[in-house]
Design a protein around this motif. Structure first.
Motif, PDB file in Angstrom:
ATOM      1  N   CYS A  19      13.879   3.710  -2.943  1.00 44.44           N
ATOM      2  CA  CYS A  19      13.028   4.643  -2.008  1.00 44.44           C
ATOM      3  C   CYS A  19      13.391   4.599  -0.574  1.00 44.44           C
ATOM      4  O   CYS A  19      13.337   3.011  -0.028  1.00 44.44           O
ATOM      5  CB  CYS A  19      11.479   4.052  -2.312  1.00 44.44           C
ATOM      6  N   CYS A  22      10.084   2.447   1.314  1.00 45.43           N
ATOM      7  CA  CYS A  22       9.782   0.856   1.215  1.00 45.43           C
ATOM      8  C   CYS A  22      10.719   0.325   0.432  1.00 45.43           C
ATOM      9  O   CYS A  22      10.649  -0.920   0.231  1.00 45.43           O
ATOM     10  CB  CYS A  22       8.335   0.794   0.320  1.00 45.43           C
ATOM     11  N   CYS A  47       8.511   7.809  -5.463  1.00 42.84           N
ATOM     12  CA  CYS A  47       8.539   6.509  -5.414  1.00 42.84           C
ATOM     13  C   CYS A  47       7.173   6.037  -5.942  1.00 42.84           C
ATOM     14  O   CYS A  47       6.110   6.326  -5.711  1.00 42.84           O
ATOM     15  CB  CYS A  47       8.417   5.858  -4.168  1.00 42.84           C
ATOM     16  N   CYS A  50       5.228   3.343  -3.335  1.00 40.37           N
ATOM     17  CA  CYS A  50       4.259   3.580  -2.267  1.00 40.37           C
ATOM     18  C   CYS A  50       3.976   4.947  -2.068  1.00 40.37           C
ATOM     19  O   CYS A  50       3.318   5.641  -1.353  1.00 40.37           O
ATOM     20  CB  CYS A  50       5.203   3.595  -0.815  1.00 40.37           C
TER      21      CYS A  50
END
Ligand SMILES: [Zn+2]
Length: 77
Positions: A19, A22, A47, A50
């Motif tokens: 991602c 994050c 994702c 997050c």
């Protein structure tokens, strides 16, 4: 574009990878084919950690890409 690398991975038939927000590997994608004769459709990448997501509104969906994955609720764009 933050998800550029992920889109490249998907296009190569791999998993989306990390991602861009994050760093989690817990990412996924789904393609929706709208015009089957031309394999035209759109794609969502997200994702699961997050909940950031990215939508590609118009693309030719290559063979072999996932089209049956459920898109989670509450994604942030
Ligand atoms: Zn994330």
């Amino acid at each position: 574009m933050k998800w550029g690398k992920n889109i490249e991975n998907i296009a190569k038939g791999k998993s989306p990878g990390k991602c861009p927000y994050c760093g989690s590997e817990n990412t996924d994608y789904n393609c929706t084919i709208v015009i089957p004769e031309k394999r035209l459709g759109h794609m969502m990448i997200w994702c699961n950690d997050c909940m950031r997501g990215y939508h590609i509104s118009r693309m030719e969906v290559p063979e072999g890409l996932k089209t049956d994955k459920e898109i989670p609720q509450g994604l942030k764009y």
